[in-house]
Scaffold this active site. Structure first.
Site, mmCIF file in Angstrom:
data_model
loop_
_atom_site.group_PDB
_atom_site.id
_atom_site.type_symbol
_atom_site.label_atom_id
_atom_site.label_comp_id
_atom_site.label_asym_id
_atom_site.label_seq_id
_atom_site.Cartn_x
_atom_site.Cartn_y
_atom_site.Cartn_z
ATOM 1 N N ARG A 1 48.332 58.385 61.864
ATOM 2 C CA ARG A 1 48.668 58.280 60.430
ATOM 3 C C ARG A 1 47.384 58.313 59.574
ATOM 4 N NH1 ARG A 1 47.145 55.574 56.023
ATOM 5 N NH2 ARG A 1 46.992 53.676 57.259
ATOM 6 N N ASP A 2 46.586 57.268 59.634
ATOM 7 C CA ASP A 2 45.409 57.217 58.766
ATOM 8 C C ASP A 2 44.435 58.327 59.141
ATOM 9 O OD1 ASP A 2 43.802 56.297 56.759
ATOM 10 O OD2 ASP A 2 43.487 54.304 57.586
ATOM 11 N N HIS B 1 40.671 46.261 58.859
ATOM 12 C CA HIS B 1 40.895 47.722 58.814
ATOM 13 C C HIS B 1 39.648 48.343 58.167
ATOM 14 C CE1 HIS B 1 43.704 51.273 58.054
ATOM 15 N NE2 HIS B 1 42.723 51.545 57.197
ATOM 16 N N HIS C 1 37.033 51.338 57.553
ATOM 17 C CA HIS C 1 36.551 52.718 57.623
ATOM 18 C C HIS C 1 35.040 52.635 57.854
ATOM 19 C CE1 HIS C 1 40.260 54.967 56.463
ATOM 20 N NE2 HIS C 1 40.633 53.727 56.180
ATOM 21 N N CYS D 1 40.941 58.515 53.415
ATOM 22 C CA CYS D 1 42.110 58.419 52.550
ATOM 23 C C CYS D 1 41.985 59.483 51.464
ATOM 24 C CB CYS D 1 42.194 57.030 51.923
ATOM 25 S SG CYS D 1 43.554 56.910 50.752
ATOM 26 N N ASN E 1 38.444 56.054 59.926
ATOM 27 C CA ASN E 1 38.487 54.701 60.463
ATOM 28 C C ASN E 1 37.445 54.601 61.563
ATOM 29 O OD1 ASN E 1 41.519 55.466 59.800
ATOM 30 N ND2 ASN E 1 41.321 53.254 59.616
HETATM 31 P P1 HMG Z 1 55.464 58.628 41.798
HETATM 32 O O1 HMG Z 1 55.164 60.027 41.349
HETATM 33 O O2 HMG Z 1 55.106 57.505 40.887
HETATM 34 O O3 HMG Z 1 56.955 58.426 42.284
HETATM 35 O O4 HMG Z 1 54.731 58.416 43.201
HETATM 36 P P2 HMG Z 1 58.345 58.848 41.740
HETATM 37 O O5 HMG Z 1 59.310 57.847 42.236
HETATM 38 O O6 HMG Z 1 58.264 59.157 40.258
HETATM 39 O O7 HMG Z 1 58.647 60.219 42.518
HETATM 40 C C1 HMG Z 1 57.896 61.397 42.306
HETATM 41 C C2 HMG Z 1 58.307 62.449 43.333
HETATM 42 O O8 HMG Z 1 58.034 62.000 44.665
HETATM 43 C C3 HMG Z 1 59.788 62.775 43.324
HETATM 44 O O9 HMG Z 1 59.917 64.131 43.751
HETATM 45 C C4 HMG Z 1 60.360 61.879 44.369
HETATM 46 O O10 HMG Z 1 61.542 62.358 44.937
HETATM 47 C C5 HMG Z 1 59.257 61.929 45.418
HETATM 48 P P3 HMG Z 1 59.958 65.370 42.736
HETATM 49 O O11 HMG Z 1 61.129 65.072 41.864
HETATM 50 O O12 HMG Z 1 58.662 65.348 41.963
HETATM 51 O O13 HMG Z 1 60.113 66.541 43.633
HETATM 52 N N1 HMG Z 1 59.196 60.729 46.260
HETATM 53 C C6 HMG Z 1 59.203 60.737 47.597
HETATM 54 N N2 HMG Z 1 59.283 61.738 48.482
HETATM 55 C C7 HMG Z 1 59.272 61.397 49.790
HETATM 56 N N3 HMG Z 1 59.160 60.130 50.232
HETATM 57 C C8 HMG Z 1 59.064 59.112 49.374
HETATM 58 C C9 HMG Z 1 59.094 59.396 47.994
HETATM 59 N N4 HMG Z 1 59.014 58.619 46.890
HETATM 60 C C10 HMG Z 1 59.083 59.446 45.825
HETATM 61 N N5 HMG Z 1 58.952 57.853 49.826
HETATM 62 C C11 HMG Z 1 54.585 57.380 45.354
HETATM 63 C C12 HMG Z 1 54.809 57.168 43.861
HETATM 64 C C13 HMG Z 1 54.363 56.029 45.982
HETATM 65 C C14 HMG Z 1 55.810 58.061 45.954
HETATM 66 C C15 HMG Z 1 53.345 58.308 45.526
HETATM 67 O O14 HMG Z 1 52.314 57.773 44.771
HETATM 68 C C16 HMG Z 1 52.921 58.417 46.950
HETATM 69 O O15 HMG Z 1 53.607 59.006 47.772
HETATM 70 N N6 HMG Z 1 51.729 57.856 47.289
HETATM 71 C C17 HMG Z 1 51.282 57.784 48.659
HETATM 72 C C18 HMG Z 1 49.791 57.889 48.744
HETATM 73 C C19 HMG Z 1 49.381 57.744 50.179
HETATM 74 O O16 HMG Z 1 50.147 57.962 51.090
HETATM 75 N N7 HMG Z 1 48.093 57.380 50.386
HETATM 76 C C20 HMG Z 1 47.564 57.238 51.700
HETATM 77 C C21 HMG Z 1 48.092 56.045 52.418
HETATM 78 S S1 HMG Z 1 47.334 54.516 51.915
HETATM 79 C C22 HMG Z 1 45.885 54.424 52.835
HETATM 80 O O17 HMG Z 1 45.524 55.368 53.500
HETATM 81 C C23 HMG Z 1 45.114 53.120 52.857
HETATM 82 C C24 HMG Z 1 45.294 52.345 54.151
HETATM 83 O O18 HMG Z 1 44.879 53.119 55.271
HETATM 84 C C25 HMG Z 1 44.448 51.048 54.107
HETATM 85 C C26 HMG Z 1 43.005 51.299 53.682
HETATM 86 O O19 HMG Z 1 42.290 52.076 54.321
HETATM 87 O O20 HMG Z 1 42.635 50.711 52.680
HETATM 88 C C27 HMG Z 1 46.748 51.945 54.388
HETATM 89 MG MG MG Z 2 42.841 53.344 55.902
#
Ligand code: HMG
Ligand code: MG
Length: 284
Positions: free
Chosen positions: A13-14, A205, A207, A238, A247
């Site tokens: 995933r990450d 966690h 990186h 990320c 990571n």
């Molecule tokens: P938004 O634009 O505010 O959400 O995004 P929305 O509810 O207005 O929806 C916008 C569009 O996304 C719509 O589609 C929804 O249907 C779709 P459109 O009408 O534009 O075609 N949608 C989805 N589609 C699939 N699955 C869903 C979903 N939700 C809405 N669950 C949202 C808000 C949270 C969805 C967006 O910001 C997002 O997906 N962000 C994810 C970012 C991400 O994945 N980042 C990486 C992971 S975090 C990380 O890596 C850190 C970590 O490792 C720890 C660390 O290292 O610190 C965990």
């Molecule tokens: Mg991470």
């Protein structure tokens, strides 16, 4: 007998979420099936986020459908909202994670919500997941530094960690998202978080952008943490943390933990094999 420490494998995933090339589903499945033989109890393999935001994770349901599930291994998925949780349940993820941030800038860039809005969004996700019998993990990103806001106060990390604990997260993983955390600052952050959440419910966690992740793991061990996230082959980064590297590598963490007298129960030959696969995936 040596003490146990656990590596939570997050490479599928990450590690992969940041790869620009669309990696074939079969390659992801092969990597996970290899990791399933390494002795992990938990492997994060999927992320049910918007495919517009993170295209690489759009195949998460296919990945979960295609892997050979090893007995005793929990296959985890990220779920930012109810839509994500519904998809994770349909794909039979074994546990899910909600992911917040200690800093406002990253929260907005990563999930398009303020910290308060994100916690309100996570509350029904956590309660529905638990009602469905799924353990919920929590992430706090940017626990020491934020790519948008700069240094983050330890109290900010503690506040969000406490809020995720209150939402029912069984474990809270503290993310040095940028991989720039100096050990002294990681120590100060941990001291603040430990006032709120005990060490046996925390994970580190890290990186490894600045090459200090292993030192930060040692600082965390000294404060009682025994779970560390890592990605096989040191894959990743990320997409919403510009400049952040992968990571810390699973093999390097396993080696350091062993040198410090901790037993991980991992087969290092299998991890080396998975690291070769991960590197080949990155090179295309
Ligand atoms: P938004 O634009 O505010 O959400 O995004 P929305 O509810 O207005 O929806 C916008 C569009 O996304 C719509 O589609 C929804 O249907 C779709 P459109 O009408 O534009 O075609 N949608 C989805 N589609 C699939 N699955 C869903 C979903 N939700 C809405 N669950 C949202 C808000 C949270 C969805 C967006 O910001 C997002 O997906 N962000 C994810 C970012 C991400 O994945 N980042 C990486 C992971 S975090 C990380 O890596 C850190 C970590 O490792 C720890 C660390 O290292 O610190 C965990
Ligand atoms: Mg991470």
């Amino acid at each position: 007998m040596s003490e146990r420490a656990e590596i939570f494998e997050v490479g599928p995933r990450d590690g992969l979420q940041n790869e620009a090339r669309a990696i074939p589903v079969a390659d992801k499945i092969a990597l996970i099936d290899c990791l399933s033989r390494a002795g992990f109890r938990r492997i994060e393999v999927a992320s049910f986020v918007s495919p517009r935001w993170v295209p690489q994770m759009a195949s998460s349901a296919e990945v979960l459908a295609g892997i050979t599930r090893a007995p005793g291994v929990s296959y985890a998925a990220l779920t930012p909202n109810m839509r994500g949780l519904e998809d994770a349940l349909a794909a039979r993820a074994d546990e899910v994670a909600i992911f917040g941030s200690a800093s406002e800038g990253f929260s907005r860039a990563n999930i398009n919500a303020s910290i308060e809005e994100s916690l309100a969004r996570f509350a029904p996700v956590a309660s529905a997941a638990r009602a469905a019998g799924l353990p919920v993990r929590g992430y706090v990103s940017c626990v020491t530094d934020c790519p948008y806001d700069g240094p983050v106060a330890p109290e900010q990390a503690a506040r969000v960690a406490g809020a995720l604990r209150d939402l029912g997260c069984y474990e809270i993983s503290l993310g040095d998202t940028l991989g720039q955390g100096a050990p002294e600052r990681v120590g100060a952050m941990l001291d603040a978080v430990l006032e709120v959440v005990p060490a046996d419910r925390l994970a580190g966690h890290f990186h490894d952008t600045a090459g200090r992740a292993l030192e930060n793991i040692e600082v965390s061990l000294g404060r009682g943490l025994r779970v560390f996230d890592a990605a096989v082959g040191g894959l990743g980064g990320c997409p919403y943390a510009p400049g952040a590297a992968g990571n810390v590598a699973t093999g390097a963490v396993a080696e350091r933990l062993a040198a410090l007298g901790f037993e991980t129960g991992l087969d290092r030959e299998v991890i080396a094999e998975a690291a070769r696969m991960a590197r080949a995936m990155r090179e295309g």
